[in-house]
Design a protein around this motif. Structure first.
Motif, PDB file in Angstrom:
ATOM      1  N   CYS A   1       0.352   9.288  -8.132  1.00  0.00           N
ATOM      2  CA  CYS A   1      -0.743   8.326  -8.193  1.00  0.00           C
ATOM      3  C   CYS A   1      -1.112   8.043  -9.643  1.00  0.00           C
ATOM      4  O   CYS A   1      -1.286   6.878 -10.036  1.00  0.00           O
ATOM      5  CB  CYS A   1      -1.946   8.836  -7.414  1.00  0.00           C
ATOM      6  SG  CYS A   1      -3.332   7.687  -7.399  1.00  0.00           S
TER       7      CYS A   1
ATOM      8  N   LYS B 188      -0.890   4.365 -11.419  1.00  0.00           N
ATOM      9  CA  LYS B 188      -2.081   3.707 -11.956  1.00  0.00           C
ATOM     10  C   LYS B 188      -1.994   3.473 -13.463  1.00  0.00           C
ATOM     11  O   LYS B 188      -2.662   2.600 -13.987  1.00  0.00           O
ATOM     12  CB  LYS B 188      -3.342   4.517 -11.606  1.00  0.00           C
ATOM     13  CG  LYS B 188      -3.640   4.547 -10.111  1.00  0.00           C
ATOM     14  CD  LYS B 188      -3.828   3.150  -9.565  1.00  0.00           C
ATOM     15  CE  LYS B 188      -4.161   3.141  -8.098  1.00  0.00           C
ATOM     16  NZ  LYS B 188      -4.358   1.788  -7.582  1.00  0.00           N
TER      17      LYS B 188
ATOM     18  N   ASP C  84      -7.242   4.858  -4.770  1.00  0.00           N
ATOM     19  CA  ASP C  84      -8.189   3.883  -4.228  1.00  0.00           C
ATOM     20  C   ASP C  84      -9.000   4.466  -3.086  1.00  0.00           C
ATOM     21  O   ASP C  84     -10.101   3.999  -2.806  1.00  0.00           O
ATOM     22  CB  ASP C  84      -7.431   2.633  -3.783  1.00  0.00           C
ATOM     23  CG  ASP C  84      -6.768   1.969  -4.973  1.00  0.00           C
ATOM     24  OD1 ASP C  84      -7.457   1.228  -5.677  1.00  0.00           O
ATOM     25  OD2 ASP C  84      -5.574   2.229  -5.217  1.00  0.00           O
ATOM     26  N   ASP C  85      -8.457   5.487  -2.429  1.00  0.00           N
ATOM     27  CA  ASP C  85      -9.183   6.157  -1.352  1.00  0.00           C
ATOM     28  C   ASP C  85      -8.530   7.506  -1.084  1.00  0.00           C
ATOM     29  O   ASP C  85      -7.406   7.759  -1.510  1.00  0.00           O
ATOM     30  CB  ASP C  85      -9.167   5.317  -0.071  1.00  0.00           C
ATOM     31  CG  ASP C  85     -10.380   5.544   0.805  1.00  0.00           C
ATOM     32  OD1 ASP C  85     -11.064   6.585   0.649  1.00  0.00           O
ATOM     33  OD2 ASP C  85     -10.665   4.687   1.655  1.00  0.00           O
TER      34      ASP C  85
ATOM     35  N   PRO D 130      -2.585  -0.514  -4.244  1.00  0.00           N
ATOM     36  CA  PRO D 130      -3.535   0.434  -3.652  1.00  0.00           C
ATOM     37  C   PRO D 130      -2.840   1.733  -3.236  1.00  0.00           C
ATOM     38  O   PRO D 130      -1.744   1.702  -2.671  1.00  0.00           O
ATOM     39  CB  PRO D 130      -4.073  -0.299  -2.419  1.00  0.00           C
ATOM     40  CG  PRO D 130      -3.666  -1.712  -2.561  1.00  0.00           C
ATOM     41  CD  PRO D 130      -2.477  -1.739  -3.460  1.00  0.00           C
TER      42      PRO D 130
ATOM     43  N   LEU E 172       0.852  -1.186   0.000  1.00  0.00           N
ATOM     44  CA  LEU E 172       0.000   0.000   0.000  1.00  0.00           C
ATOM     45  C   LEU E 172       0.885   1.232   0.000  1.00  0.00           C
ATOM     46  O   LEU E 172       1.943   1.241   0.632  1.00  0.00           O
ATOM     47  CB  LEU E 172      -0.893   0.006   1.252  1.00  0.00           C
ATOM     48  CG  LEU E 172      -1.731   1.249   1.527  1.00  0.00           C
ATOM     49  CD1 LEU E 172      -2.854   1.396   0.515  1.00  0.00           C
ATOM     50  CD2 LEU E 172      -2.315   1.194   2.933  1.00  0.00           C
TER      51      LEU E 172
ATOM     52  N   GLN F 261      -8.149  -1.225   2.397  1.00  0.00           N
ATOM     53  CA  GLN F 261      -7.374  -1.349   1.154  1.00  0.00           C
ATOM     54  C   GLN F 261      -6.536  -2.625   1.133  1.00  0.00           C
ATOM     55  O   GLN F 261      -6.388  -3.253   0.091  1.00  0.00           O
ATOM     56  CB  GLN F 261      -6.483  -0.127   0.939  1.00  0.00           C
ATOM     57  CG  GLN F 261      -7.240   1.126   0.615  1.00  0.00           C
ATOM     58  CD  GLN F 261      -8.159   0.975  -0.584  1.00  0.00           C
ATOM     59  OE1 GLN F 261      -7.811   0.352  -1.572  1.00  0.00           O
ATOM     60  NE2 GLN F 261      -9.342   1.553  -0.481  1.00  0.00           N
TER      61      GLN F 261
END
Length: 121
Positions: free
Chosen positions: A65, A69, A99-100, A78, A49, A118
């Protein structure tokens, strides 16, 4: 074997607090205060993570990020983005697809809940 979490935040106090909380929950934590070598770190340490501050000097968390991705090797990793700006949720979700999102300031239970969710997925 403990799950490995990479935290990247320019605020050393923030990385210390998150590291303390997550280490206390049994996670292995790697904390960086600059994003300079984040991709090398990810390739060497293989975290389960990544927690990124949305505003980092140089390349910010949203850009990192997005790159993670879009990369086939890291797209399933994640990513939780930390942000002070509640209004930025939609734009961050559209631009970077984390993811969050964890809103600063956050409570200890909120951090743990998001991490556990996650890592369980």
């Amino acid at each position: 074997m403990a799950k490995k979490i990479l935290i990247v935040d320019h605020n050393e106090l923030m990385t210390d607090v998150m590291s303390y909380i997550l280490t206390g929950k049994g996670y292995d934590v790697i904390a960086l205060n600059q994003a300079d070598h984040i991709f090398t770190n990810i390739n060497q340490n293989h975290p389960d993570l990544v927690i990124l501050d949305s505003l980092l000097p140089g390349i910010d968390g949203v850009d990192i990020c997005r790159l993670l991705k879009r990369n086939k090797a890291t797209q399933a990793l994640p990513v939780i983005i930390c942000s002070y700006n509640d209004d930025a949720d939609q734009s961050i979700q559209q631009i970077a697809t984390p993811d969050d999102i964890l809103h600063k300031p956050f409570g200890m239970s909120n951090l743990i809940e998001k991490v556990e969710y996650q890592l369980a997925a």
